[in-house]
Every structure is written in structure tokens, then in C-alpha cells.
Design an enzyme around this catalytic site. Sequence first.
Site, PDB file in Angstrom:
ATOM      1  N   LYS A  78       0.833  -1.201   0.000  1.00 55.42           N
ATOM      2  CA  LYS A  78       0.000   0.000   0.000  1.00 55.42           C
ATOM      3  C   LYS A  78       0.873   1.259   0.000  1.00 55.42           C
ATOM      4  O   LYS A  78       0.630   2.188  -0.766  1.00 55.42           O
ATOM      5  CB  LYS A  78      -0.924  -0.002   1.227  1.00 55.42           C
ATOM      6  CG  LYS A  78      -2.053   1.000   1.131  1.00 55.42           C
ATOM      7  CD  LYS A  78      -2.983   0.906   2.311  1.00 55.42           C
ATOM      8  CE  LYS A  78      -2.458   1.744   3.440  1.00 55.42           C
ATOM      9  NZ  LYS A  78      -3.235   1.677   4.660  1.00 55.42           N
ATOM     10  N   ASP A  90      -6.986   1.172   0.664  1.00 53.87           N
ATOM     11  CA  ASP A  90      -7.112   1.313   2.113  1.00 53.87           C
ATOM     12  C   ASP A  90      -8.541   0.923   2.497  1.00 53.87           C
ATOM     13  O   ASP A  90      -9.312   0.432   1.659  1.00 53.87           O
ATOM     14  CB  ASP A  90      -6.770   2.747   2.556  1.00 53.87           C
ATOM     15  CG  ASP A  90      -7.839   3.748   2.126  1.00 53.87           C
ATOM     16  OD1 ASP A  90      -8.735   3.373   1.326  1.00 53.87           O
ATOM     17  OD2 ASP A  90      -7.799   4.900   2.583  1.00 53.87           O
TER      18      ASP A  90
END
Length: 265
Positions: free
Chosen positions: A175, A193
Site C-alpha cells: 500500500k 485502504d
Amino acid sequence: MTKITRKQRTRRLSVRSPAKKPARSPKARLGGGERKGAKRASRKSKSTKPKSAKPWTASEVREAFGRFRKANPEPRGELEHLNPYTLLVAVVLSAQATDAGVNKATRKLFEVADTPQKMLALGEERLRDYIRTIGLYRTKAKNVIALSEMLIRDFGGEVPRTRAEIEKLPGAGRKTANVVLNMAYGEHTLAVDTHVFRVANRTGLAPGKTPLEVELGLEKAIPAEFMLHAHHWLILHGRYTCLARKPRCEVCLINDLCRWPEKTV
Ligand code: SF4
């Protein structure tokens, strides 16, 4: 001696029998904080994933992102930073924390340490003082110092431009790499997310049980012309409109396209 009936025996046996192994999910290399976030996102999938939603057509996807673009042509991330290095540090600090909380701490930190060299000169102890309002600050301070050392030793003090290299940095995972590549270098990467995960599953745009599954689904569904900003449009949509507890469906730009059976319009 008590006589054991057949029924009792069966019950005893069933208690002892081993639990079934859970199905293995696709592998994603995630940092410590990101792994927890991914687990949380996966748990939420049960309540957000439409049961048998009709997949979006290509023209519906184009229509949705066309509306996002019209409403907000240049969406911006909310993590404050000055350069790729400070962006990387801010993203590492943001695991399990809010952007607002990170910004509050980094505003002062980046005045004195906006390069890996300056961060090392500051040292772990003083760095901790700057970020002690952020959750897990001790581990994060350790990681920021270690990644600064690695950047100087292996990458000439610059933030590398590939996902594989960024993922090697302490505290950074997939991420983090996707956010940095997208925001600092304009790559068409998409970080999933908790907000993006929820929106992708609820709407039916890219349903998936794990953040990686959702990321790959979104990459496949979203046309290239929208990929640079897709990450921010989806995050902002999840953060301000498609809220976890009370989605604001009545003001949602894509409420006619959304497949979620529980939408309120
Ligand atoms: S209609 Fe409601 S559930 Fe669907 S995307 Fe919009 S806010 Fe989210």
C-alpha cells in the site's frame, strides 16, 4: 461409572475434531501496520460485499469516473509532504492513524528533517519526540530511521521508483509503495485502504475478499485515462460520502450505478 450414551459420545467427538483450515488468500506483501489494516478490511467484506450483484459494464465505469472527474478534476491526497521522501515517511507513519493526526506531527518534523540525511542527524530519540502523538510511534520511529539508512546506502538518498524496491524498505508494504508511486511519480497504481476497499465492494465495482484482490479488480475495471486520480477519487468518496456506518446515498454522485442492496436511495 456413568454410562456414556451414543449422543454424548458424538458430542465429545465433535468438540475434539480439528477446525477446518481457512481458505488461503492471495499473497500480498504488506508492512506491519498494513497487515492489520488488511485483516480489518477483509473482515468488513462480509457486510459490504453485494451477494450477487451484476458486474458493472465498461460504459457504467466510464460514466462513474467521468462524474468524479467533473466534480473534482484534480483530487489531492490529504497527507502533507514536501518531496517523495517526506511523502514516504508520512505514509509509513499513517498506518493505523488518521491523516490529520500525522499532519499535525509532521508539520514540525519536516521543518527540521525533510531528507534521509537530516533524519539520521536528528536521530531516533528526537524523532520519537516529534511523533509521540501517533499510534505505534516507537516502532514507526525505528522504521523511519532504518529506511532512511537504507535509502542512503542502497538508493543514493532517493526514494526508488519501483514497487519491489519500495517494499524492501522497513515499515513499507504494497500500500505504501502504491501511494508513493502514484503521488510522487505519477504511476497508475492504486492503493487499497479501508475506504477504497469498502467503496469497491459496496458498489460492486471490484468486489474482493482482500485488498490485493480489490486492487487487481480495480486495475482491470478502470480505464487508463482515469487511473492517475482513481485512488484519490475512491478514497475521498469513501471518506466523505460512502461512510462506513451511515453512507450518504442521497447526495452520492453514483447512487444510480451503485449495486449495494442496502443503499438508501
Ligand atoms: S449509493 Fe450509497 S452505498 Fe452506494 S456508493 Fe453511494 S453512498 Fe455508497
